[in-house]
Design a protein around this motif. Structure first.
Motif, PDB file in Angstrom:
ATOM      1  N   THR A 221       0.921  -1.264  -0.125  1.00 27.37           N
ATOM      2  CA  THR A 221       0.002  -0.117   0.086  1.00 27.37           C
ATOM      3  C   THR A 221       1.068   1.264  -0.141  1.00 27.37           C
ATOM      4  O   THR A 221       0.407   2.350  -0.395  1.00 27.37           O
ATOM      5  N   GLY A 222       2.001   1.140   0.321  1.00 29.91           N
ATOM      6  CA  GLY A 222       2.922   2.459   0.356  1.00 29.91           C
ATOM      7  C   GLY A 222       3.136   2.886  -0.906  1.00 29.91           C
ATOM      8  O   GLY A 222       3.680   4.187  -1.261  1.00 29.91           O
ATOM      9  N   ILE A 223       3.072   2.113  -2.029  1.00 32.66           N
ATOM     10  CA  ILE A 223       3.339   2.592  -3.275  1.00 32.66           C
ATOM     11  C   ILE A 223       2.156   3.527  -4.049  1.00 32.66           C
ATOM     12  O   ILE A 223       2.449   4.290  -4.914  1.00 32.66           O
ATOM     13  N   ARG A 224       1.017   3.757  -3.206  1.00 32.93           N
ATOM     14  CA  ARG A 224       0.117   4.580  -3.670  1.00 32.93           C
ATOM     15  C   ARG A 224       0.613   6.180  -3.679  1.00 32.93           C
ATOM     16  O   ARG A 224       0.487   6.947  -4.336  1.00 32.93           O
ATOM     17  N   GLN A 225       1.063   6.461  -2.378  1.00 38.32           N
ATOM     18  CA  GLN A 225       1.606   7.812  -2.008  1.00 38.32           C
ATOM     19  C   GLN A 225       2.839   8.101  -2.970  1.00 38.32           C
ATOM     20  O   GLN A 225       3.008   9.093  -3.529  1.00 38.32           O
ATOM     21  N   LEU A 226       3.640   6.912  -3.333  1.00 41.63           N
ATOM     22  CA  LEU A 226       4.703   7.317  -4.080  1.00 41.63           C
ATOM     23  C   LEU A 226       4.223   7.620  -5.455  1.00 41.63           C
ATOM     24  O   LEU A 226       4.829   8.330  -6.333  1.00 41.63           O
ATOM     25  N   GLY A 227       3.343   6.823  -5.920  1.00 43.18           N
ATOM     26  CA  GLY A 227       2.592   7.053  -7.299  1.00 43.18           C
ATOM     27  C   GLY A 227       2.193   8.556  -7.220  1.00 43.18           C
ATOM     28  O   GLY A 227       2.339   9.122  -8.314  1.00 43.18           O
ATOM     29  N   LEU A 228       1.748   9.037  -6.409  1.00 45.02           N
ATOM     30  CA  LEU A 228       1.081  10.662  -6.358  1.00 45.02           C
ATOM     31  C   LEU A 228       2.385  11.424  -6.487  1.00 45.02           C
ATOM     32  O   LEU A 228       2.254  12.494  -7.145  1.00 45.02           O
TER      33      LEU A 228
ATOM     34  N   PHE B 275      -3.700   1.010  -7.170  1.00 46.36           N
ATOM     35  CA  PHE B 275      -3.749   2.357  -6.747  1.00 46.36           C
ATOM     36  C   PHE B 275      -2.640   3.345  -7.087  1.00 46.36           C
ATOM     37  O   PHE B 275      -2.293   4.263  -6.887  1.00 46.36           O
ATOM     38  N   PHE B 276      -1.739   2.518  -7.673  1.00 40.92           N
ATOM     39  CA  PHE B 276      -0.513   3.317  -8.507  1.00 40.92           C
ATOM     40  C   PHE B 276      -0.855   4.225  -9.688  1.00 40.92           C
ATOM     41  O   PHE B 276      -0.940   3.683 -10.790  1.00 40.92           O
ATOM     42  N   THR B 277      -1.031   5.530  -9.447  1.00 40.34           N
ATOM     43  CA  THR B 277      -1.469   6.255 -10.416  1.00 40.34           C
ATOM     44  C   THR B 277      -0.883   6.411 -11.602  1.00 40.34           C
ATOM     45  O   THR B 277      -1.465   6.346 -12.668  1.00 40.34           O
ATOM     46  N   PRO B 278       0.626   6.278 -11.793  1.00 41.03           N
ATOM     47  CA  PRO B 278       1.371   6.313 -13.109  1.00 41.03           C
ATOM     48  C   PRO B 278       0.716   5.025 -13.840  1.00 41.03           C
ATOM     49  O   PRO B 278       0.940   5.404 -15.378  1.00 41.03           O
ATOM     50  N   LEU B 279       0.288   3.976 -13.621  1.00 45.11           N
ATOM     51  CA  LEU B 279      -0.391   2.994 -14.353  1.00 45.11           C
ATOM     52  C   LEU B 279      -1.382   3.439 -15.133  1.00 45.11           C
ATOM     53  O   LEU B 279      -1.724   2.982 -16.446  1.00 45.11           O
TER      54      LEU B 279
ATOM     55  N   LEU C  47      -5.596   0.021 -18.619  1.00 44.26           N
ATOM     56  CA  LEU C  47      -4.550   0.811 -18.048  1.00 44.26           C
ATOM     57  C   LEU C  47      -3.923   1.575 -19.121  1.00 44.26           C
ATOM     58  O   LEU C  47      -3.840   1.005 -20.241  1.00 44.26           O
ATOM     59  N   LYS C  48      -3.664   2.582 -19.028  1.00 41.17           N
ATOM     60  CA  LYS C  48      -3.065   3.584 -20.066  1.00 41.17           C
ATOM     61  C   LYS C  48      -1.486   3.676 -20.339  1.00 41.17           C
ATOM     62  O   LYS C  48      -0.996   3.875 -21.388  1.00 41.17           O
ATOM     63  N   ALA C  49      -0.944   3.406 -19.517  1.00 40.53           N
ATOM     64  CA  ALA C  49       0.528   3.272 -19.376  1.00 40.53           C
ATOM     65  C   ALA C  49       1.246   2.332 -20.150  1.00 40.53           C
ATOM     66  O   ALA C  49       0.270   1.042 -20.629  1.00 40.53           O
TER      67      ALA C  49
END
Length: 295
Positions: free
Chosen positions: A45-52, A79-83, A124-126
Motif C-alpha cells: 500500500t505504500g506505493i500509492r503515495q509514491l505514485g502521487l 492504486f499506483f496512479t502512473p499506471l 490501464l493507459k501506461a
C-alpha cells in the motif's frame, strides 16, 4: 544511491494513532541511482503515495521488482496512479509461480479483475511490460544493476541486490531461517542440516559487505519459537545475526507486525540494545515510512 521507505508494515496495513512514527503502509521501497534511474521494490500500500509523488515528474519510467506475490506486497498496485497515465512506462519483474503455474502478469492481472477492482489491467493507459526472472539473473536498469537470490518463504521469494554508483543495497523481502524438518535422531537430520548450512553460506556470500540491508524481522524470538515457526518471517535476533555474519554495517529491520505499536517497537529496540544484541560495529534501526537513506 538513495533508498526511501514508503511502506514498512507486514501482512496488512495498520493505520492509526499508534503507528504514526514507523508507518502503517505495507511494503514498498524506492531506490534512485545518482543518474535518476527509478527502481521500486514491491507494491504494497505504500506505493500509492509514491505514485502521487511521481506525478510531479511525468512521464514516469520505473522498474518494479516484486519479491513475491503475497497480498501485502502487491495490494497497492491497482492504486499506483502512473499506471493510468498515457506516456508512462512501467516494467514489472518477478518470479514464475511453480506451484500454481502462473507468471507475474497472470497474478497481477487477476488482482484487477472486475470481481476485485473496477478497472481491469487492459484498461490501464501506461505502457506496461512483464519480465519473468530466473534465480541469480542480472537486470540492468540504466546505470543500476539488480540481481536476485532465492530466499525462504512459503511462496517463491526473491531477495534483490541493487548496485549503483559504487554502492550495494540488499532487500530480503520476506525471509525465515530455514528449518530442519527432521528430528535430531532421524537418519536424515545431518544431511538436511548440511544442506541448510550450504544454502545459508551461499546467501551470506551473496550479500557479504553490502552497504545497507533491509531485512524482514516480524517477530520477537519468543513469539517465533512459541507459534510462528514456518510462517515465513525472521525474528530480530536471527536477522541481526544474518547481517553480522555478512559483515554489513547498516541494517534496517522491516515488515513490522501489524499489531505492533510505535511504543512497542521502541521498547523492543531498546531491549535489544540493553541485552547487548546490537553489535557496536553495526547501525541497526527499525525502518520508518518516509525516511530516505543516502549511500
Amino acid at each position: 544511491m538513495k533508498i526511501t521507505f514508503h511502506g514498512v508494515r507486514g501482512s496488512i496495513p495498520a493505520p492509526g494513532p499508534d503507528t504514526v512514527k514507523y508507518g502503517g503502509n505495507t511494503t514498498c521501497i524506492e531506490v534512485r541511482s545518482d543518474a535518476g534511474d527509478l527502481i521500486i521494490l514491491d507494491g504494497g500500500t505504500g506505493i500509492r503515495q509514491l505514485g502521487l509523488e511521481l506525478l510531479r515528474e511525468l512521464p514516469v519510467h520505473c522498474s518494479i521488482f516484486i519479491t513475491h506475490t503475497h497480498w501485502d506486497h502487491i495490494q497497492g498496485l491497482p492504486f499506483f496512479t502512473p499506471l493510468f497515465i498515457p506516456g508512462n512506462r512501467i516494467d514489472f519483474y518477478g518470479a514464475f509461480d511453480p506451484v500454481y503455474m502462473k507468471d507475474l502478469k497472470a497474478i497481477l492481472t487477476q488482482q484487477m479483475e472486475y470481481c476485485y477492482f473496477p478497472i481491469t489491467e487492459n484498461e490501464l493507459k501506461a505502457r506496461i511490460s512483464y519480465h519473468t526472472l530466473s534465480e541469480s539473473e542480472q537486470t540492468h536498469i540504466g546505470s543500476a544493476r539488480v540481481t536476485n537470490i532465492l530466499l525462504n518463504h512459503p511462496v517463491l521469494n526473491f531477495g534483490y541486490l541493487v548496485e549503483a554508483d559504487g554502492k550495494r543495497f540488499f532487500f530480503t523481502g520476506d525471509n525465515e531461517p530455514p528449518l530442519n524438518p527432521y528430528e535430531p535422531d532421524d537418519e536424515n537430520h545431518q544431511m538436511y542440516a548440511e544442506l541448510i548450512e550450504q544454502r545459508k553460506q551461499h546467501i551470506i556470500d551473496f550479500i557479504r559487505g553490502v552497504d545497507l540491508i533491509v531485512i524482514d524481522a516480524q517477530y520477537t524470538r519468543e513469539e517465533y519459537l512459541k507459534d510462528k515457526m514456518g510462517w515465513g518471517h525472521g525474528y530480530y535476533e536471527s536477522s541481526i545475526e544474518m547481517a553480522r555474519e555478512a559483515g554489513i554495517p547498516r541494517v534496517r529491520i522491516t515488515h513490522h507486525d501489524p499489531a505492533r505499536t510505535d511504543q512497542q517497537l521502541d521498547a523492543i529496540h531498546q531491549r535489544l540494545r540493553d541485552q547487548g544484541l546490537l553489535p557496536d560495529d553495526m547501525e541497526v534501526e527499525f525502518a520508518r515510512e518516509g525516511v530516505t537513506i543516502e549511500l
